[in-house]
Scaffold this motif. Structure first.
Motif, PDB file in Angstrom:
ATOM      1  N   ARG A 113      76.092  65.379 -50.103  1.00 50.23           N
ATOM      2  CA  ARG A 113      74.880  66.201 -50.067  1.00 50.23           C
ATOM      3  C   ARG A 113      73.700  65.433 -50.677  1.00 50.23           C
ATOM      4  N   ALA A 114      73.935  64.779 -51.806  1.00 47.31           N
ATOM      5  CA  ALA A 114      72.867  64.013 -52.451  1.00 47.31           C
ATOM      6  C   ALA A 114      72.403  62.863 -51.564  1.00 47.31           C
ATOM      7  N   GLN A 115      73.336  62.185 -50.912  1.00 45.45           N
ATOM      8  CA  GLN A 115      72.960  61.084 -50.028  1.00 45.45           C
ATOM      9  C   GLN A 115      72.147  61.584 -48.844  1.00 45.45           C
ATOM     10  N   GLY A 150      80.113  70.319 -41.791  1.00 44.17           N
ATOM     11  CA  GLY A 150      79.352  71.422 -42.345  1.00 44.17           C
ATOM     12  C   GLY A 150      77.987  70.994 -42.849  1.00 44.17           C
ATOM     13  N   LEU A 151      77.925  69.837 -43.499  1.00 44.76           N
ATOM     14  CA  LEU A 151      76.648  69.331 -43.991  1.00 44.76           C
ATOM     15  C   LEU A 151      75.727  68.961 -42.827  1.00 44.76           C
ATOM     16  N   CYS A 152      76.289  68.392 -41.778  1.00 44.40           N
ATOM     17  CA  CYS A 152      75.473  68.055 -40.607  1.00 44.40           C
ATOM     18  C   CYS A 152      74.868  69.315 -39.995  1.00 44.40           C
ATOM     19  N   ALA A 153      75.674  70.363 -39.883  1.00 43.56           N
ATOM     20  CA  ALA A 153      75.161  71.619 -39.342  1.00 43.56           C
ATOM     21  C   ALA A 153      74.075  72.200 -40.240  1.00 43.56           C
ATOM     22  N   GLU A 154      74.287  72.123 -41.541  1.00 47.21           N
ATOM     23  CA  GLU A 154      73.314  72.682 -42.487  1.00 47.21           C
ATOM     24  C   GLU A 154      71.978  71.953 -42.432  1.00 47.21           C
ATOM     25  N   ASP A 159      76.507  65.020 -36.054  1.00 53.97           N
ATOM     26  CA  ASP A 159      77.741  64.468 -36.606  1.00 53.97           C
ATOM     27  C   ASP A 159      78.210  63.362 -35.670  1.00 53.97           C
ATOM     28  N   ASP A 160      78.603  62.252 -36.210  1.00 54.08           N
ATOM     29  CA  ASP A 160      78.866  61.046 -35.431  1.00 54.08           C
ATOM     30  C   ASP A 160      79.863  61.307 -34.298  1.00 54.08           C
ATOM     31  N   PRO A 161      79.448  61.185 -33.023  1.00 53.06           N
ATOM     32  CA  PRO A 161      80.379  61.404 -31.914  1.00 53.06           C
ATOM     33  C   PRO A 161      81.430  60.305 -31.799  1.00 53.06           C
ATOM     34  N   PHE A 162      81.279  59.247 -32.589  1.00 56.08           N
ATOM     35  CA  PHE A 162      82.295  58.203 -32.629  1.00 56.08           C
ATOM     36  C   PHE A 162      83.653  58.781 -33.009  1.00 56.08           C
ATOM     37  N   LYS A 163      83.653  59.834 -33.822  1.00 55.77           N
ATOM     38  CA  LYS A 163      84.913  60.440 -34.253  1.00 55.77           C
ATOM     39  C   LYS A 163      85.607  61.169 -33.103  1.00 55.77           C
TER      40      LYS A 163
END
Length: 255
Positions: A113-115, A150-154, A159-163
């Motif tokens: 979150r901080a990053q 969750g952080l990406c949505a917030e 979120d990296d589609p590489f995954k």
């Protein structure tokens, strides 16, 4: 077309910028806990055409250059307060890994979150996250993958589609560290690409004494590797072949 590890040193900042402006890179991943992140923000502030990603970081892998969490995270660090060198144990590598520790997911969540908050403050146009030293943190721990999603949505980040199975394009082998050989291999590999979306990832940097401080056992020639990467990404021969084949270079933001 992704260039990684901006923020880690000035040579990487300048290399990622050059690879984007003069070469074929389209997304640049910035490591927020590192010493040169403010310099990266200055370099890229007038380049809205360059797509910025927040390169979530839990490791500090070099022997001579270290970084540490932005938050209080005692389960994630060594006795000096630095991130550990590895996420997972490697054969023949006796350096400590996070997988060998009783790390706390709430500390990782607070750190990420901080990053992200710093990343969006320094790079307001950042579009996505990526993961340092791993394909995606979901591969390291499923629960951690949920935290990242969750952080990406917030924060409204991709979120990296590489995954999710985006195939990786690896146009040249690790050796030799030679720009002519790499460019020739790149040109040949382009001709074998199947229709679809592929991801390229490497680590361009400019030459200079700074890169000599980067390295660890098994990867001592960081300078030769990263400088020849930059020379390949700015190769006119590579660009001509991309244009000839009608390949579209895109960023995470485009995707």
């Amino acid at each position: 077309m992704r260039a990684d590890d901006a923020g880690s040193c000035r040579a990487s900042n300048q290399g990622c910028l050059k690879a984007s402006i003069e070469g074929i890179a389209r997304s640049v991943e910035v490591m927020m806990p590192c010493a040169w992140v403010a310099d990266a923000a200055q370099l890229f502030k007038d380049r809205p055409d360059v797509d910025i990603g927040i390169h979530l970081t839990l490791t500090s892998e070099w022997d001579g250059v270290k970084w540490r969490p932005m938050t209080h995270a005692p389960s994630l660090v060594d006795r000096h307060g630095n991130f550990l060198p590895l996420l997972q144990d490697r054969p023949g590598d006796d350096r400590p890994s996070l997988s060998g520790r009783r790390w706390r997911i709430e500390e990782v969540a607070a750190e990420f979150r901080a990053q992200i908050e710093l990343g969006l403050d320094l790079f307001p146009g950042a579009s996505h996250i990526s993961s340092h030293m791993v394909r995606h943190f979901a591969d390291f721990d499923a629960g951690l993958g949920d935290v990242v999603s969750g952080l990406c949505a917030e924060f409204g980040l991709l979120d990296d589609p590489f995954k999710d199975g985006l195939p990786r394009f690896v146009p040249y082998p690790a050796h030799p560290r030679d720009s002519q050989a790499r460019a020739a291999s790149f040109v040949e590999a382009l001709g074998g690409l199947e229709p679809g979306t592929h991801i390229f990832i490497d680590h361009p940097a400019v030459d200079g004494g700074e890169l000599a401080a980067l390295g660890h056992p098994g990867y001592e020639d960081v300078c030769a590797d990263r400088v020849t990467c930059l020379e390949t990404l700015t190769s006119p021969a590579v660009r001509r072949e991309i244009d000839r084949l009608g390949i579209e270079l895109i960023s995470y933001r485009d995707l």
